[in-house]
Structures are given as structure tokens and as C-alpha cells.
Design a protein around this motif. Sequence first.
Motif, PDB file in Angstrom:
ATOM      1  N   GLU A 406       0.812  -1.206   0.000  1.00 48.92           N
ATOM      2  CA  GLU A 406       0.000   0.000   0.000  1.00 48.92           C
ATOM      3  C   GLU A 406       0.854   1.268   0.000  1.00 48.92           C
ATOM      4  O   GLU A 406       0.342   2.353  -0.276  1.00 48.92           O
ATOM      5  N   VAL A 407       2.140   1.123   0.315  1.00 51.63           N
ATOM      6  CA  VAL A 407       3.014   2.290   0.429  1.00 51.63           C
ATOM      7  C   VAL A 407       4.137   2.272  -0.607  1.00 51.63           C
ATOM      8  O   VAL A 407       4.503   3.317  -1.153  1.00 51.63           O
ATOM      9  N   PHE A 408       4.667   1.091  -0.913  1.00 51.58           N
ATOM     10  CA  PHE A 408       5.815   0.974  -1.813  1.00 51.58           C
ATOM     11  C   PHE A 408       5.412   0.276  -3.110  1.00 51.58           C
ATOM     12  O   PHE A 408       4.676  -0.713  -3.086  1.00 51.58           O
ATOM     13  N   PRO A 409       5.910   0.757  -4.250  1.00 50.44           N
ATOM     14  CA  PRO A 409       5.478   0.214  -5.540  1.00 50.44           C
ATOM     15  C   PRO A 409       6.113  -1.122  -5.914  1.00 50.44           C
ATOM     16  O   PRO A 409       5.572  -1.849  -6.738  1.00 50.44           O
ATOM     17  N   GLU A 410       7.273  -1.443  -5.331  1.00 53.22           N
ATOM     18  CA  GLU A 410       7.954  -2.698  -5.671  1.00 53.22           C
ATOM     19  C   GLU A 410       8.467  -3.367  -4.407  1.00 53.22           C
ATOM     20  O   GLU A 410       9.049  -2.711  -3.541  1.00 53.22           O
ATOM     21  N   LEU A 411       8.260  -4.695  -4.341  1.00 55.35           N
ATOM     22  CA  LEU A 411       8.738  -5.465  -3.197  1.00 55.35           C
ATOM     23  C   LEU A 411       9.571  -6.650  -3.679  1.00 55.35           C
ATOM     24  O   LEU A 411       9.274  -7.274  -4.702  1.00 55.35           O
ATOM     25  N   TYR A 412      10.611  -6.950  -2.912  1.00 54.11           N
ATOM     26  CA  TYR A 412      11.469  -8.107  -3.161  1.00 54.11           C
ATOM     27  C   TYR A 412      11.672  -8.838  -1.841  1.00 54.11           C
ATOM     28  O   TYR A 412      11.484  -8.254  -0.763  1.00 54.11           O
ATOM     29  N   GLU A 413      12.044 -10.101  -1.918  1.00 51.68           N
ATOM     30  CA  GLU A 413      12.336 -10.844  -0.700  1.00 51.68           C
ATOM     31  C   GLU A 413      13.535 -11.753  -0.907  1.00 51.68           C
ATOM     32  O   GLU A 413      13.855 -12.157  -2.044  1.00 51.68           O
ATOM     33  N   ILE A 414      14.206 -12.044   0.199  1.00 55.72           N
ATOM     34  CA  ILE A 414      15.270 -13.037   0.237  1.00 55.72           C
ATOM     35  C   ILE A 414      14.920 -14.019   1.343  1.00 55.72           C
ATOM     36  O   ILE A 414      14.723 -13.621   2.495  1.00 55.72           O
ATOM     37  N   ASP A 415      14.805 -15.296   0.995  1.00 61.40           N
ATOM     38  CA  ASP A 415      14.601 -16.337   1.994  1.00 61.40           C
ATOM     39  C   ASP A 415      15.963 -16.675   2.586  1.00 61.40           C
ATOM     40  O   ASP A 415      16.856 -17.157   1.886  1.00 61.40           O
ATOM     41  N   LEU A 424      12.734  -8.610   3.708  1.00 62.91           N
ATOM     42  CA  LEU A 424      11.789  -7.943   2.814  1.00 62.91           C
ATOM     43  C   LEU A 424      12.387  -6.615   2.383  1.00 62.91           C
ATOM     44  O   LEU A 424      12.871  -5.846   3.221  1.00 62.91           O
ATOM     45  N   ILE A 425      12.379  -6.352   1.073  1.00 66.66           N
ATOM     46  CA  ILE A 425      12.991  -5.149   0.513  1.00 66.66           C
ATOM     47  C   ILE A 425      11.940  -4.380  -0.271  1.00 66.66           C
ATOM     48  O   ILE A 425      11.273  -4.943  -1.148  1.00 66.66           O
ATOM     49  N   ALA A 426      11.782  -3.111   0.068  1.00 60.66           N
ATOM     50  CA  ALA A 426      10.810  -2.257  -0.619  1.00 60.66           C
ATOM     51  C   ALA A 426      11.548  -1.120  -1.306  1.00 60.66           C
ATOM     52  O   ALA A 426      12.450  -0.514  -0.739  1.00 60.66           O
ATOM     53  N   LYS A 427      11.145  -0.820  -2.547  1.00 61.61           N
ATOM     54  CA  LYS A 427      11.770   0.256  -3.306  1.00 61.61           C
ATOM     55  C   LYS A 427      10.885   1.495  -3.286  1.00 61.61           C
ATOM     56  O   LYS A 427       9.656   1.408  -3.407  1.00 61.61           O
ATOM     57  N   ALA A 428      11.526   2.659  -3.138  1.00 67.59           N
ATOM     58  CA  ALA A 428      10.776   3.911  -3.102  1.00 67.59           C
ATOM     59  C   ALA A 428      10.111   4.208  -4.433  1.00 67.59           C
ATOM     60  O   ALA A 428       9.001   4.733  -4.493  1.00 67.59           O
ATOM     61  N   LEU A 429      10.788   3.856  -5.542  1.00 68.52           N
ATOM     62  CA  LEU A 429      10.241   4.047  -6.875  1.00 68.52           C
ATOM     63  C   LEU A 429      10.494   2.796  -7.700  1.00 68.52           C
ATOM     64  O   LEU A 429      11.517   2.123  -7.528  1.00 68.52           O
ATOM     65  N   PRO A 430       9.593   2.450  -8.623  1.00 68.16           N
ATOM     66  CA  PRO A 430       9.808   1.278  -9.486  1.00 68.16           C
ATOM     67  C   PRO A 430      10.832   1.593 -10.568  1.00 68.16           C
ATOM     68  O   PRO A 430      10.534   2.245 -11.563  1.00 68.16           O
ATOM     69  N   THR A 431      12.063   1.155 -10.331  1.00 68.25           N
ATOM     70  CA  THR A 431      13.134   1.383 -11.293  1.00 68.25           C
ATOM     71  C   THR A 431      13.771   0.070 -11.661  1.00 68.25           C
ATOM     72  O   THR A 431      13.630  -0.928 -10.961  1.00 68.25           O
ATOM     73  N   ALA A 432      14.499   0.071 -12.762  1.00 64.64           N
ATOM     74  CA  ALA A 432      15.135  -1.153 -13.239  1.00 64.64           C
ATOM     75  C   ALA A 432      16.184  -1.629 -12.244  1.00 64.64           C
ATOM     76  O   ALA A 432      16.924  -0.849 -11.667  1.00 64.64           O
ATOM     77  N   MET A 455      22.584 -12.430  -3.215  1.00 62.11           N
ATOM     78  CA  MET A 455      22.302 -11.439  -4.241  1.00 62.11           C
ATOM     79  C   MET A 455      21.541 -12.086  -5.394  1.00 62.11           C
ATOM     80  O   MET A 455      20.641 -11.499  -5.988  1.00 62.11           O
ATOM     81  N   GLU A 456      21.908 -13.313  -5.710  1.00 63.62           N
ATOM     82  CA  GLU A 456      21.270 -14.020  -6.833  1.00 63.62           C
ATOM     83  C   GLU A 456      19.893 -14.551  -6.442  1.00 63.62           C
ATOM     84  O   GLU A 456      19.044 -14.773  -7.305  1.00 63.62           O
ATOM     85  N   SER A 457      19.661 -14.805  -5.149  1.00 59.55           N
ATOM     86  CA  SER A 457      18.401 -15.423  -4.730  1.00 59.55           C
ATOM     87  C   SER A 457      17.284 -14.418  -4.482  1.00 59.55           C
ATOM     88  O   SER A 457      16.160 -14.794  -4.185  1.00 59.55           O
ATOM     89  N   MET A 458      17.601 -13.124  -4.613  1.00 56.60           N
ATOM     90  CA  MET A 458      16.586 -12.091  -4.432  1.00 56.60           C
ATOM     91  C   MET A 458      15.503 -12.221  -5.498  1.00 56.60           C
ATOM     92  O   MET A 458      15.808 -12.388  -6.683  1.00 56.60           O
ATOM     93  N   LYS A 459      14.230 -12.178  -5.089  1.00 58.29           N
ATOM     94  CA  LYS A 459      13.156 -12.305  -6.079  1.00 58.29           C
ATOM     95  C   LYS A 459      12.090 -11.260  -5.836  1.00 58.29           C
ATOM     96  O   LYS A 459      11.794 -10.859  -4.702  1.00 58.29           O
ATOM     97  N   ARG A 460      11.469 -10.823  -6.926  1.00 63.68           N
ATOM     98  CA  ARG A 460      10.381  -9.862  -6.827  1.00 63.68           C
ATOM     99  C   ARG A 460       9.105 -10.586  -6.437  1.00 63.68           C
ATOM    100  O   ARG A 460       8.825 -11.680  -6.912  1.00 63.68           O
ATOM    101  N   ILE A 461       8.336  -9.954  -5.552  1.00 61.52           N
ATOM    102  CA  ILE A 461       7.078 -10.586  -5.118  1.00 61.52           C
ATOM    103  C   ILE A 461       5.908  -9.623  -5.354  1.00 61.52           C
ATOM    104  O   ILE A 461       6.103  -8.436  -5.572  1.00 61.52           O
TER     105      ILE A 461
END
Length: 461
Positions: A406-415, A424-432, A455-461
Motif C-alpha cells: 500500500e506504500v511501496f510500488p515494488e517489493l522483493y524478498e530473500i529467503d 523484505l525489501i521495498a523500493k521507493a520508486l519502481p526502477t530497473a 544477491m542471486e536469490s533475491m526475487k520480486r514478489i
Amino acid sequence: MALDISIFETIHPSRFLSFTIPNPDPSHSSPLIRIAILDSPLQPPTPSSSSLSAPNVAAMFVPKHRESDWLFSTESGHLQLLLSSPNIQRLILIGQQAIVDDPNSPSIYRRPIDSDCLNNLEMTLKPLVIALSPKDYFKYGNLEVPILSYEDNVISSLVLEKCVGNFVGEMLVEDVEIESTNQKREFRRRLRFKRMPNLVQTEIRIVPKTVHCLDSVEIGGNNNIEFSPDLGVLVHVYLVPMVASLALVGSWIDERFQVGFRPKALCLGVGGGAVVGFLKTQLDFQVVGVEADKEVLRVAQKYFGLEDGDFIQICVRDGMELMEKLACGDSYCEGVGHIEPQFDVIMVDLDSSDLRNGVSAPPLEFVRKDVLLAARSILCESGIFVINVIPPSRLFYERLVHDFREVFPELYEIDVGNGENFVLIAKALPTASSISDCENNFLKKLRLAISGAYMESMKRI
């Protein structure tokens, strides 16, 4: 007064009782055996055909020489042991009565080699364990009460200091030797809180001073060997993936370096300062650390190598309050001065003090929309918000992700891969993403500083 065994016939959620009995083996150092019984605060599952054979009661014998450890001598430690054992509604803890240590003598533990005496104690007290079990347990054909064993990687330990913080309560600093998989002896320094005894709040690698042969090193030995913090490596299991999240904005950070700026990090929850020190010394960040307990910071500076000086500012206050203060344009922090309210990364490592559902992070009060909006407003346009998550349930994690969306446009996670932590990683703006940019100087530095696997296991959710 005689103990009425009938009170244990039924489960009473959250009931905790302890008592002592004479030690059946007079050769032991302690004349008494301590029995502690805890019933789970969670409601037991409704009986079904698939759960009738599942045990709902178990016993655990305290490892020899660890009777005074908070994990086995406190109700909070007992609760964590119970909640880490699936389907258990009652955990019976049995061990020798801890002998009150001389406050002037060091508290030393060394793993015993012979376990025969413990096995004999199990057999002797077996009828008592059955008597302390609820009646309903035996309705479904159970004839034995399972005996759980506690095992960890600690070979030896020495408590360096016990102290009390206004916010976290009682805590201790200890040096430990742990089992190593690389044939080299491994020494660590740990910070633990009494309110959550089996959660290591901070852990760093330590190396002996002026010793060339590790075979002569002994934790708590008579040779009085001193250890120094090794700040060049992160050993706490979830800290490496938290730092690995910086790969998501590697190009932006590299650009900052190229124009002569140090990237800025805000770290909420300093603890021993492992991440704060690593970001500064290994990745050349400017860091603002926020810790609610002044005593924790004293311990971090005395034992864990935390420095407050060039490129590191440490604030003693509530992290959520500071973010909201900065978001409102008030950049003054008492004891620190002016803080520029624009960060390339915000890292949050805060756990909940509510143990009813076990270890969890972050605290529920942290995940409010106003707090998340404040975090986003003090991030630079290419910044990221990184948080360590220990979800007590899948529903908790799904709700957390929903609130972040509801606050951040892009989320990523690392197990993290330990069955507990997610980053859990949230980006302030959706950028490449810049993770694949292998020519990036910052990414090269990052890969040298930490394992590239996360670094390689990071995935967008």
C-alpha cells in the motif's frame, strides 16, 4: 507442603509451575532436581483422525552445566523451548537445581563428554514424568512420554558481563566457541536478552590477541587470552542477506561514489553494531544508527567494537519516532545534532517483545501505514527499505506484505534459508534492477565483502 499431582491432569494455557525434589543420585553436585511445567499459551488443535497419535506433551532434560542459563532457568526461556516444539501443549523441563554462582567468579560452560548420568536420570524419573502428564494424553494409545533433546553448536562459553538496560531489561555478553565445518576453531561474541534467551541479538567473530596457535586457546581458560572483534565479516545468519539487498540499487550507489558522495544508511536497532560497523568499514557508507536503550550502546562500544565518530552517528531514541520526526522536517536529534533526512537505504532489525507467539519481527506497532509512509518520505528517489522479518505465521507475513504494497510500488524478498527469517525489501520508486550489472564497481566491492549467493536469490514478489 505436599504437591497435589492432580492439578496437572488438565491443560491450563500459560500455566507455569516449578518445584524441587531430592536428587535420586546423591553423587551429583546438586542435592535437588528442579522440575518446571509450562502449558502452551496457544489453544490445542481440535482432535481429528490425523492428529490423534501426535504427542501433545513432552519432557526435556536440561544439558549438564547449563542449568543456570536463562534458556532453561526462566519462564521466557521455557516458553521459547515449548513454542519451538510443534504440537506440544505441555513441556516438562527437568534438571539439577542451579547452584548460585559467586558473583565475583566467571560463569563458564564446557560441553560434557559423558552423558550416562543423564540417561540414568531419565530412567529414574520416568514415572514422575508420566504422573505430570495430562490424563487426556493417554486416551489415544500413548504409553510413553517423548523425551526431547536440546542440542546447539556451543562447545564452551564464558559470560563476560551481565547488566540491565532501561528498555531491554537484563542482558548478558558472552564469548563462545562453536562447532566449525571448516576444521578451524571458531570463536564468537554474543549479546542475549533475558526476555528472549534463545535469540542471539548480536553475534560477531572474535580472534585471540597475540596467539599464533589456536590449539592453545580455551574459552575461560587459565591462560587469560583476550579476544578482539573482527568487524570485517558478518556471521549472524540474516545480516548477510540484508546487506545483499544493496545489489538492487547498485548502480545508484555507484553513481553516488563517482560524484564524491558517501551513500547514507539509517539503521534502526543497533544492538552490538555489527551492520553499522560493516557498512562503514567494508562498504564506505555514512551511517546513522538508532537504538532505544543507552545501556545496549555502552555494551556495543565496550565489547563489539562499535564506534561513534567519523561517518557514524548514534542516536538513543525510538526508531519509529525518529523516522516520523525526520519526515515532518525536524532534523535535530539530541546528542547528535542535525541529521540530513534523505537516505539511500533504511535497514530495520527490531524484534517483538511479546513472546506469546514465540520469536517474531518486526514489532506489530512498527507496521503502521504512518510509519511506512514516514520511511518512504525520508528515502531518496532510488532508495530501498530493508527489514528483517521473523513471521510467527504465514498469515502474519502475508499481511505484512499487503501493508507494504500500500506504500511501496515494488517489493522483493530473500529467503534466509534457516526456516525462520525473511528479508523484505521495498523500493521507493519502481526502477530497473542493477543486479546483473557486473561492471559496476560497487557491486564488485559488495561481492567481495559478502557471499553473492543471496544477491542471486533475491526475487520480486
